[in-house]
Design a protein around this motif. Sequence first.
Motif, PDB file in Angstrom:
ATOM      1  N   PRO A  48       0.823  -1.223   0.000  1.00 56.40           N
ATOM      2  CA  PRO A  48       0.000   0.000   0.000  1.00 56.40           C
ATOM      3  C   PRO A  48       0.853   1.267   0.000  1.00 56.40           C
ATOM      4  O   PRO A  48       0.355   2.337  -0.327  1.00 56.40           O
ATOM      5  CB  PRO A  48      -0.830  -0.111   1.281  1.00 56.40           C
TER       6      PRO A  48
ATOM      7  N   MET B 289      -5.071   2.743   3.444  1.00 56.04           N
ATOM      8  CA  MET B 289      -5.121   1.294   3.220  1.00 56.04           C
ATOM      9  C   MET B 289      -4.247   0.563   4.235  1.00 56.04           C
ATOM     10  O   MET B 289      -4.627  -0.475   4.775  1.00 56.04           O
ATOM     11  CB  MET B 289      -4.650   0.943   1.802  1.00 56.04           C
TER      12      MET B 289
ATOM     13  N   TYR C 291      -6.031   0.901   7.817  1.00 54.15           N
ATOM     14  CA  TYR C 291      -7.324   0.277   8.055  1.00 54.15           C
ATOM     15  C   TYR C 291      -7.472  -1.134   7.484  1.00 54.15           C
ATOM     16  O   TYR C 291      -8.439  -1.823   7.820  1.00 54.15           O
ATOM     17  CB  TYR C 291      -8.443   1.166   7.508  1.00 54.15           C
ATOM     18  N   VAL C 292      -6.520  -1.568   6.660  1.00 52.17           N
ATOM     19  CA  VAL C 292      -6.604  -2.912   6.097  1.00 52.17           C
ATOM     20  C   VAL C 292      -5.390  -3.752   6.499  1.00 52.17           C
ATOM     21  O   VAL C 292      -5.529  -4.798   7.128  1.00 52.17           O
ATOM     22  CB  VAL C 292      -6.732  -2.868   4.549  1.00 52.17           C
ATOM     23  N   VAL C 293      -4.190  -3.300   6.164  1.00 48.57           N
ATOM     24  CA  VAL C 293      -2.992  -4.108   6.371  1.00 48.57           C
ATOM     25  C   VAL C 293      -2.639  -4.233   7.852  1.00 48.57           C
ATOM     26  O   VAL C 293      -2.380  -5.336   8.337  1.00 48.57           O
ATOM     27  CB  VAL C 293      -1.797  -3.551   5.561  1.00 48.57           C
TER      28      VAL C 293
ATOM     29  N   PRO D 148      -4.459  -4.023  10.690  1.00 50.62           N
ATOM     30  CA  PRO D 148      -5.288  -4.975  11.440  1.00 50.62           C
ATOM     31  C   PRO D 148      -5.068  -6.434  11.012  1.00 50.62           C
ATOM     32  O   PRO D 148      -5.075  -7.329  11.853  1.00 50.62           O
ATOM     33  CB  PRO D 148      -6.725  -4.529  11.129  1.00 50.62           C
ATOM     34  N   LEU D 149      -4.846  -6.666   9.717  1.00 46.74           N
ATOM     35  CA  LEU D 149      -4.603  -8.032   9.250  1.00 46.74           C
ATOM     36  C   LEU D 149      -3.315  -8.605   9.837  1.00 46.74           C
ATOM     37  O   LEU D 149      -3.211  -9.806  10.080  1.00 46.74           O
ATOM     38  CB  LEU D 149      -4.542  -8.082   7.719  1.00 46.74           C
TER      39      LEU D 149
ATOM     40  N   GLY E   3      -2.541  -3.293  14.460  1.00 43.95           N
ATOM     41  CA  GLY E   3      -3.458  -2.160  14.362  1.00 43.95           C
ATOM     42  C   GLY E   3      -3.327  -1.188  15.515  1.00 43.95           C
ATOM     43  O   GLY E   3      -3.355   0.022  15.328  1.00 43.95           O
TER      44      GLY E   3
END
Length: 163
Positions: free
Chosen positions: A73, A113, A116-118, A120-121, A125
Amino acid sequence: MRIRKLAYVAVFTGLGLALAPLSFPVGPTRAFPGQHFVNGLAGVLVGPWALVVAFLISALRNMLGLGTLFAFPGSLPGAFVVWLAGAVLRRFGKAHYAPLFEPLGTLGLGFPMAAYVVAPLLGVGERFAAGFIPLLAGWAASTFSGSVAAFAVASALRRLGRL
């Protein structure tokens, strides 16, 4: 024409990989001004193929332990925006300004990105959220320095009649 673009992809990927040790840690990420430099030049010179270059550099850095998953990202949106800006600015004879748009992609699209996406995955986070401002500042320093360097090279290429 396609062979030349593939050659550019190989050269830009190699350049990005050669510059990879010049990254620096920023929280759970690694900021890499060289990626933004390569994005700026590739977006202007090879158009949509800049996305391939950004992906290859990110993947190779991860395989070699020189980057994190945040490289994706952090690089792909910047390359995308430079390509679009280059396509528009080329019509006005100002394509050499396209690298200056790289921070819009990296900070405007890539950073959210990553947050809020990578993050937490990957289970970081909380660390990402706690250091949001320092992380944003680190990414900004990385993208602005790389973009300005790419603009300088693109401007030189324009003066030489190569852009």
